[in-house]
Design a protein around this motif. Sequence first.
Motif, PDB file in Angstrom:
ATOM      1  N   LEU A  16     -33.096 -44.782  30.268  1.00  0.00           N
ATOM      2  CA  LEU A  16     -32.576 -45.687  29.686  1.00  0.00           C
ATOM      3  C   LEU A  16     -33.945 -46.008  28.565  1.00  0.00           C
ATOM      4  O   LEU A  16     -32.743 -45.725  27.287  1.00  0.00           O
ATOM      5  CB  LEU A  16     -32.544 -47.252  30.053  1.00  0.00           C
ATOM      6  N   SER A  17     -34.887 -46.356  28.082  1.00  0.00           N
ATOM      7  CA  SER A  17     -36.038 -46.023  27.601  1.00  0.00           C
ATOM      8  C   SER A  17     -35.783 -44.865  26.720  1.00  0.00           C
ATOM      9  O   SER A  17     -36.202 -45.112  25.709  1.00  0.00           O
ATOM     10  CB  SER A  17     -37.220 -46.875  28.031  1.00  0.00           C
ATOM     11  N   SER A  18     -35.558 -44.000  27.253  1.00  0.00           N
ATOM     12  CA  SER A  18     -35.924 -42.502  26.687  1.00  0.00           C
ATOM     13  C   SER A  18     -35.377 -42.071  25.690  1.00  0.00           C
ATOM     14  O   SER A  18     -35.440 -41.644  24.950  1.00  0.00           O
ATOM     15  CB  SER A  18     -36.778 -41.672  27.984  1.00  0.00           C
ATOM     16  N   LEU A  19     -34.309 -42.507  26.087  1.00  0.00           N
ATOM     17  CA  LEU A  19     -32.508 -42.022  25.681  1.00  0.00           C
ATOM     18  C   LEU A  19     -32.674 -43.130  24.653  1.00  0.00           C
ATOM     19  O   LEU A  19     -31.793 -42.885  23.350  1.00  0.00           O
ATOM     20  CB  LEU A  19     -31.439 -42.979  26.529  1.00  0.00           C
ATOM     21  N   PHE A  20     -33.072 -44.643  24.438  1.00  0.00           N
ATOM     22  CA  PHE A  20     -33.316 -45.095  22.930  1.00  0.00           C
ATOM     23  C   PHE A  20     -34.064 -45.296  22.409  1.00  0.00           C
ATOM     24  O   PHE A  20     -34.124 -44.947  21.464  1.00  0.00           O
ATOM     25  CB  PHE A  20     -33.776 -46.671  24.108  1.00  0.00           C
ATOM     26  N   ILE A  21     -34.953 -44.379  22.446  1.00  0.00           N
ATOM     27  CA  ILE A  21     -36.104 -43.515  21.938  1.00  0.00           C
ATOM     28  C   ILE A  21     -35.629 -42.290  21.601  1.00  0.00           C
ATOM     29  O   ILE A  21     -35.734 -42.669  19.728  1.00  0.00           O
ATOM     30  CB  ILE A  21     -37.453 -43.552  22.793  1.00  0.00           C
ATOM     31  N   ARG A  22     -35.344 -41.254  21.902  1.00  0.00           N
ATOM     32  CA  ARG A  22     -34.367 -40.704  21.737  1.00  0.00           C
ATOM     33  C   ARG A  22     -33.507 -40.994  20.402  1.00  0.00           C
ATOM     34  O   ARG A  22     -33.684 -40.282  19.117  1.00  0.00           O
ATOM     35  CB  ARG A  22     -34.076 -39.948  22.201  1.00  0.00           C
ATOM     36  N   HIS A  23     -33.006 -42.163  20.155  1.00  0.00           N
ATOM     37  CA  HIS A  23     -31.627 -42.370  19.037  1.00  0.00           C
ATOM     38  C   HIS A  23     -32.391 -42.853  18.299  1.00  0.00           C
ATOM     39  O   HIS A  23     -31.753 -42.564  17.148  1.00  0.00           O
ATOM     40  CB  HIS A  23     -30.470 -43.574  20.519  1.00  0.00           C
ATOM     41  N   LEU A  24     -33.480 -43.612  18.423  1.00  0.00           N
ATOM     42  CA  LEU A  24     -34.178 -44.497  17.073  1.00  0.00           C
ATOM     43  C   LEU A  24     -34.850 -43.345  16.739  1.00  0.00           C
ATOM     44  O   LEU A  24     -34.540 -43.282  15.883  1.00  0.00           O
ATOM     45  CB  LEU A  24     -35.032 -45.396  17.655  1.00  0.00           C
ATOM     46  N   ALA A  25     -34.888 -42.135  17.122  1.00  0.00           N
ATOM     47  CA  ALA A  25     -35.785 -41.003  16.383  1.00  0.00           C
ATOM     48  C   ALA A  25     -34.755 -40.474  15.997  1.00  0.00           C
ATOM     49  O   ALA A  25     -35.374 -40.074  14.262  1.00  0.00           O
ATOM     50  CB  ALA A  25     -36.420 -39.578  17.450  1.00  0.00           C
ATOM     51  N   THR A  26     -33.361 -40.583  16.145  1.00  0.00           N
ATOM     52  CA  THR A  26     -32.354 -39.960  15.064  1.00  0.00           C
ATOM     53  C   THR A  26     -32.435 -40.987  13.307  1.00  0.00           C
ATOM     54  O   THR A  26     -31.528 -40.234  12.449  1.00  0.00           O
ATOM     55  CB  THR A  26     -30.642 -39.859  16.181  1.00  0.00           C
ATOM     56  N   THR A  27     -32.494 -41.771  13.763  1.00  0.00           N
ATOM     57  CA  THR A  27     -32.564 -42.952  12.594  1.00  0.00           C
ATOM     58  C   THR A  27     -33.477 -42.194  11.523  1.00  0.00           C
ATOM     59  O   THR A  27     -33.609 -42.743  10.115  1.00  0.00           O
ATOM     60  CB  THR A  27     -32.466 -44.111  12.913  1.00  0.00           C
ATOM     61  N   GLY A  28     -34.912 -42.518  12.198  1.00  0.00           N
ATOM     62  CA  GLY A  28     -35.441 -42.065  10.902  1.00  0.00           C
ATOM     63  C   GLY A  28     -36.391 -42.875  10.572  1.00  0.00           C
ATOM     64  O   GLY A  28     -37.352 -42.928  10.275  1.00  0.00           O
ATOM     65  N   ALA A  29     -36.248 -43.663  11.676  1.00  0.00           N
ATOM     66  CA  ALA A  29     -37.603 -44.907  11.563  1.00  0.00           C
ATOM     67  C   ALA A  29     -38.706 -44.694  12.706  1.00  0.00           C
ATOM     68  O   ALA A  29     -38.535 -43.700  13.440  1.00  0.00           O
ATOM     69  CB  ALA A  29     -36.542 -46.186  12.315  1.00  0.00           C
ATOM     70  N   VAL A 160     -41.062 -49.390  21.587  1.00  0.00           N
ATOM     71  CA  VAL A 160     -40.922 -49.668  22.577  1.00  0.00           C
ATOM     72  C   VAL A 160     -41.433 -49.193  24.396  1.00  0.00           C
ATOM     73  O   VAL A 160     -42.412 -48.490  23.751  1.00  0.00           O
ATOM     74  CB  VAL A 160     -39.727 -48.601  23.113  1.00  0.00           C
ATOM     75  N   VAL A 161     -41.498 -50.036  24.745  1.00  0.00           N
ATOM     76  CA  VAL A 161     -42.373 -50.210  26.249  1.00  0.00           C
ATOM     77  C   VAL A 161     -41.750 -50.534  27.084  1.00  0.00           C
ATOM     78  O   VAL A 161     -40.609 -51.589  27.681  1.00  0.00           O
ATOM     79  CB  VAL A 161     -43.098 -51.741  25.685  1.00  0.00           C
ATOM     80  N   ASP A 162     -42.206 -49.156  28.196  1.00  0.00           N
ATOM     81  CA  ASP A 162     -41.276 -48.758  29.457  1.00  0.00           C
ATOM     82  C   ASP A 162     -42.655 -49.342  30.654  1.00  0.00           C
ATOM     83  O   ASP A 162     -43.623 -49.401  30.350  1.00  0.00           O
ATOM     84  CB  ASP A 162     -41.242 -47.740  29.348  1.00  0.00           C
ATOM     85  N   MET A 163     -41.570 -50.829  31.015  1.00  0.00           N
ATOM     86  CA  MET A 163     -42.667 -51.967  31.266  1.00  0.00           C
ATOM     87  C   MET A 163     -42.596 -51.220  33.073  1.00  0.00           C
ATOM     88  O   MET A 163     -41.695 -50.433  33.625  1.00  0.00           O
ATOM     89  CB  MET A 163     -42.284 -53.183  31.949  1.00  0.00           C
TER      90      MET A 163
END
Length: 326
Positions: A16-29, A160-163
């Motif tokens: 889920l953290s990797s999916l969230f990171i991929r999603h954020l990357a699509t925003t350009g942030a 984003v930190v995968d703990m």
Amino acid sequence: MKIAFVGKGGSGKTTLSSLFIRHLATTGAPVLAIDADINQHLGAALGLEEATAAALPAMGERLPMIKDYLRGSNQRIASVETMIKTTPPGEGSRLLRLNENNPVYDACARPVELDGGPIRLMVTGPFTEADLGVACYHSKTGAVELCLNHLVDGRSEYTVVDMTAGSDSFASGLFTRFDVTFLVAEPTRKGVSVYRQYKEYARDFGVVLKVVGNKVQGQDDIDFLRAEVGDDLLVTVGHSDWVRAMEKGRPPRFELLEEPNRRALRTLQTAADATYELRDWERYTHQMVHFHLKNAGSWGNAKTGADLAAQVDPGFVLGEGLVAIA
């Protein structure tokens, strides 16, 4: 925004953290991803080949360099040897920004190209056979804690930190370093046990805790999670053919992720963004100092032979208005 993904082993927090990171990357942030789990799987989940992921530079092995850079000209820190994982910044310390180049990123971060654009990835490094009996995993995550203590991030910037699994981050103040913590829970009694631990431990520290239900198969699973965690349940995620293909090393284009799961990721981002208005840099700094003094008294002073309370700069408050020292 500083965002943690936590949960018991096997809950799916790395996925889920990797999916969230991929999603954020699509925003350009700007996105900084950190793998702080004892099992280093985030790189592979982001699409790196196994050999490439294994060759990523370990933060734990570069801790002296990280300390030396962050220490800067802070006169309250006598030496790198007296700097511990909870040492707070003060006048003269070097601060980290997400959207910059610096020696810490040069040594420890590597770019990862995702569908939406590049992100930076840092890893603590695996717990190796050589560490057995001579080191604990907190010696690895100490580098993460130091970096977070010196990180000044703003709106629409994401770390984003995968703990590590379970409630291990409560061994220090690491659990207070985040704007929001997403706890990934399966709809089982074991799945929500870590939630109860986090909720209890974090009760007095203003930790924003949201539960992400994973591996949910129907309304009965949703009802179970709602009964166990109440309003802390933010969103649920079910089966994903896209994730199954990713786990086989053949991920489709990210835009082909199922729409219900894309909506879930947008919900996570909305929840993270909402915490920006709740930011209290004075409280954040106070908690940093609180756990530093606690660690200094319990083991730090004895280990370093110094009074680490003297490292605290009473007039210093971390915040976005500070100018980083080159």
